[in-house]
Design a protein around this motif. Structure first.
Motif, PDB file in Angstrom:
ATOM      1  N   ALA A  32      64.351 -20.198 -20.992  1.00  0.00           N
ATOM      2  CA  ALA A  32      63.736 -18.925 -20.035  1.00  0.00           C
ATOM      3  C   ALA A  32      62.607 -19.360 -19.067  1.00  0.00           C
ATOM      4  N   VAL A  33      61.955 -20.573 -19.335  1.00  0.00           N
ATOM      5  CA  VAL A  33      61.284 -20.987 -18.490  1.00  0.00           C
ATOM      6  C   VAL A  33      62.107 -21.007 -16.862  1.00  0.00           C
ATOM      7  N   ALA A  34      63.248 -21.329 -16.570  1.00  0.00           N
ATOM      8  CA  ALA A  34      64.458 -20.927 -15.593  1.00  0.00           C
ATOM      9  C   ALA A  34      64.231 -20.074 -15.453  1.00  0.00           C
ATOM     10  N   LEU A  35      64.903 -19.192 -15.910  1.00  0.00           N
ATOM     11  CA  LEU A  35      64.546 -17.480 -15.577  1.00  0.00           C
ATOM     12  C   LEU A  35      63.894 -17.211 -15.018  1.00  0.00           C
ATOM     13  N   LYS A  40      61.131 -15.389 -10.176  1.00  0.00           N
ATOM     14  CA  LYS A  40      59.940 -15.567  -8.942  1.00  0.00           C
ATOM     15  C   LYS A  40      60.520 -15.586  -7.702  1.00  0.00           C
ATOM     16  N   ALA A  41      61.177 -16.118  -7.930  1.00  0.00           N
ATOM     17  CA  ALA A  41      62.002 -17.423  -6.406  1.00  0.00           C
ATOM     18  C   ALA A  41      62.340 -16.157  -5.886  1.00  0.00           C
ATOM     19  N   ALA A  42      63.392 -14.987  -6.480  1.00  0.00           N
ATOM     20  CA  ALA A  42      63.638 -14.314  -5.648  1.00  0.00           C
ATOM     21  C   ALA A  42      63.183 -13.174  -5.409  1.00  0.00           C
ATOM     22  N   ASP A  74      59.586 -27.329  -8.912  1.00  0.00           N
ATOM     23  CA  ASP A  74      61.194 -27.435  -9.337  1.00  0.00           C
ATOM     24  C   ASP A  74      60.936 -24.887  -8.721  1.00  0.00           C
ATOM     25  N   MET A  75      59.864 -24.762  -8.520  1.00  0.00           N
ATOM     26  CA  MET A  75      60.183 -23.746  -7.509  1.00  0.00           C
ATOM     27  C   MET A  75      59.982 -23.569  -6.704  1.00  0.00           C
ATOM     28  N   ALA A  76      59.435 -25.131  -5.674  1.00  0.00           N
ATOM     29  CA  ALA A  76      60.082 -25.527  -4.337  1.00  0.00           C
ATOM     30  C   ALA A  76      61.799 -25.611  -3.808  1.00  0.00           C
ATOM     31  N   VAL A 157      59.387  -9.909 -15.457  1.00  0.00           N
ATOM     32  CA  VAL A 157      58.562 -10.469 -14.711  1.00  0.00           C
ATOM     33  C   VAL A 157      58.073  -9.202 -13.175  1.00  0.00           C
ATOM     34  N   ARG A 158      56.886  -8.561 -13.039  1.00  0.00           N
ATOM     35  CA  ARG A 158      56.133  -8.010 -12.475  1.00  0.00           C
ATOM     36  C   ARG A 158      55.402  -8.606 -11.248  1.00  0.00           C
ATOM     37  N   PHE A 159      54.601  -7.688 -10.556  1.00  0.00           N
ATOM     38  CA  PHE A 159      53.661  -7.867  -9.954  1.00  0.00           C
ATOM     39  C   PHE A 159      52.276  -6.753  -9.453  1.00  0.00           C
ATOM     40  N   ASP A 160      51.822  -7.633  -9.195  1.00  0.00           N
ATOM     41  CA  ASP A 160      50.774  -6.802  -8.667  1.00  0.00           C
ATOM     42  C   ASP A 160      49.793  -6.856  -6.965  1.00  0.00           C
TER      43      ASP A 160
END
Length: 189
Positions: A32-35, A40-42, A74-76, A157-160
């Motif tokens: 779930a964390v990896a997904l 977010k990376a995409a 991991d995000m990098a 995942v959403r964003f403001d």
């Protein structure tokens, strides 16, 4: 059967199942964390296609678009995998990783990982004065100065977006990006 024998009997019967359940939960949690990290990376990669940077954001016309990542190895790594071999507006994309205390410079997008908003605010204050798209994932990221802040809404995942922060950083965001944002604020800060 006496109490110690009953307890021993139950432990022998339950432990293998409990160990299997714990192993399954341990595997499910990182997935779930990896997904979430992959999504977010995409998004971060896609944000670049909907962002207009002024000419002074780059050292020269052929300079790459540099994504800086603070606080997540991991995000990098995930971003490095996603942007490998890709370009935007004929500019290659590079990923740089920053540790706490590193001087953040020569980036066009800075992602500050983690839910610690105080740490995110400190990192954002270190961002260079040149135009930088600032992205966070903490609860009050926009109040800390971020332009885009990720959040989880109904398990997605959403964003403001803060247009005031974008204006302060001399960043223009496409209306197409704003239409898919969870919330766009202007004049609220």
């Amino acid at each position: 059967m006496n109490a110690p024998r009953i307890l021993w009997f139950l432990l022998r019967r339950l432990l293998p199942g409990a160990a299997l359940l714990a192993a399954c939960l341990a595997q499910a949690q990182p997935s779930a964390v990896a997904l979430e990290r992959s999504v977010k990376a995409a998004f971060i990669y896609k944000f670049l296609g909907y962002t207009e940077f002024p000419a002074n954001a780059f050292s020269d016309p052929a300079a790459p678009i540099v994504i800086g990542v603070a606080g997540s190895d991991d995000m990098a790594a995930e971003l490095g995998r996603i942007v490998a071999g890709r370009s935007i507006n004929s500019r290659p994309i590079a990923v740089r990783q920053f540790r706490d205390g590193d001087s953040v410079a020569a980036v066009q997008l800075l992602f500050v990982a983690g839910a610690d908003c105080a740490r995110a605010a400190r990192t954002l204050r270190q961002a260079p004065a040149v135009p930088v798209l600032l992205v966070t994932e903490c609860g009050t990221g926009l109040q800390a100065g971020s332009i885009i802040n990720f959040k989880i809404v109904e398990e997605r995942v959403r964003f403001d977006v803060s247009l005031d922060a974008a204006d302060r950083n001399n960043i223009k965001l496409s209306s197409r990006l704003l239409t898919v944002a969870n919330h766009v604020s202007k004049g609220a800060q």
